[in-house]
Design an enzyme around this catalytic site. Structure first.
Site, mmCIF file in Angstrom:
data_model
loop_
_atom_site.group_PDB
_atom_site.id
_atom_site.type_symbol
_atom_site.label_atom_id
_atom_site.label_comp_id
_atom_site.label_asym_id
_atom_site.label_seq_id
_atom_site.Cartn_x
_atom_site.Cartn_y
_atom_site.Cartn_z
ATOM 1 N N TYR A 109 0.843 -1.200 0.000
ATOM 2 C CA TYR A 109 0.000 0.000 0.000
ATOM 3 C C TYR A 109 0.880 1.253 0.000
ATOM 4 O O TYR A 109 0.657 2.187 -0.776
ATOM 5 C CB TYR A 109 -0.919 -0.011 1.221
ATOM 6 N N HIS A 127 1.404 4.163 -3.078
ATOM 7 C CA HIS A 127 1.149 5.597 -2.868
ATOM 8 C C HIS A 127 2.412 6.436 -3.076
ATOM 9 O O HIS A 127 2.311 7.583 -3.500
ATOM 10 C CB HIS A 127 0.519 5.828 -1.493
ATOM 11 N N TYR A 183 -3.998 15.954 1.496
ATOM 12 C CA TYR A 183 -4.553 14.607 1.637
ATOM 13 C C TYR A 183 -3.470 13.753 2.276
ATOM 14 O O TYR A 183 -2.417 13.542 1.692
ATOM 15 C CB TYR A 183 -4.944 14.062 0.270
ATOM 16 N N TRP A 231 -7.691 3.646 -10.510
ATOM 17 C CA TRP A 231 -6.983 3.518 -9.231
ATOM 18 C C TRP A 231 -7.670 2.496 -8.336
ATOM 19 O O TRP A 231 -7.017 1.668 -7.711
ATOM 20 C CB TRP A 231 -6.887 4.881 -8.537
ATOM 21 N N TRP A 232 -8.989 2.562 -8.255
ATOM 22 C CA TRP A 232 -9.726 1.584 -7.448
ATOM 23 C C TRP A 232 -9.437 0.170 -7.929
ATOM 24 O O TRP A 232 -9.232 -0.736 -7.119
ATOM 25 C CB TRP A 232 -11.212 1.854 -7.503
#
Length: 103
Positions: free
Chosen positions: A18, A22, A41, A76-77
């Site tokens: 993860y 990112h 963010y 992205w999902w």
């Protein structure tokens, strides 16, 4: 500035992946987030529970609501669905958090 926070969850053992994904966030994803009003963010990981806590500062709620409909967000999902809990449309299962304090 509108402040929002959400909680999501990683599958066990996916913490490093993860973080890697990112760190390599696609430029077009970064551009889309800014275009839709994301000023800030941040995502934090609770290593004991694998919960992710996302904190956002956005300009406008209406602009932000358009993010899930963008092609890059859908991509992205799809890219992330193998490492975190998701809904049938591949969106992360998320819970909005309630803002209760600020200094």
């Amino acid at each position: 500035m509108i402040k929002q926070a959400v909680r999501m969850k990683l599958y066990p053992g996916q913490e490093a992946e993860y973080e890697k994904r990112h760190k390599e966030l696609w430029p077009e994803m970064r551009e889309m987030l800014k275009k839709h009003g994301a000023q800030s963010y941040s995502i934090f990981l609770d290593r004991e529970t694998n919960y992710l806590f996302g904190y956002l500062e956005i300009e406008d709620e209406e602009k932000w609501q358009a993010v899930p409909k963008t092609a890059i967000n859908q991509k992205w999902w799809e890219h992330m669905k193998d490492i975190m809990e998701t809904n049938p449309d591949n969106s992360p299962i998320s819970e909005d958090l309630v803002h209760v304090f600020e200094l």
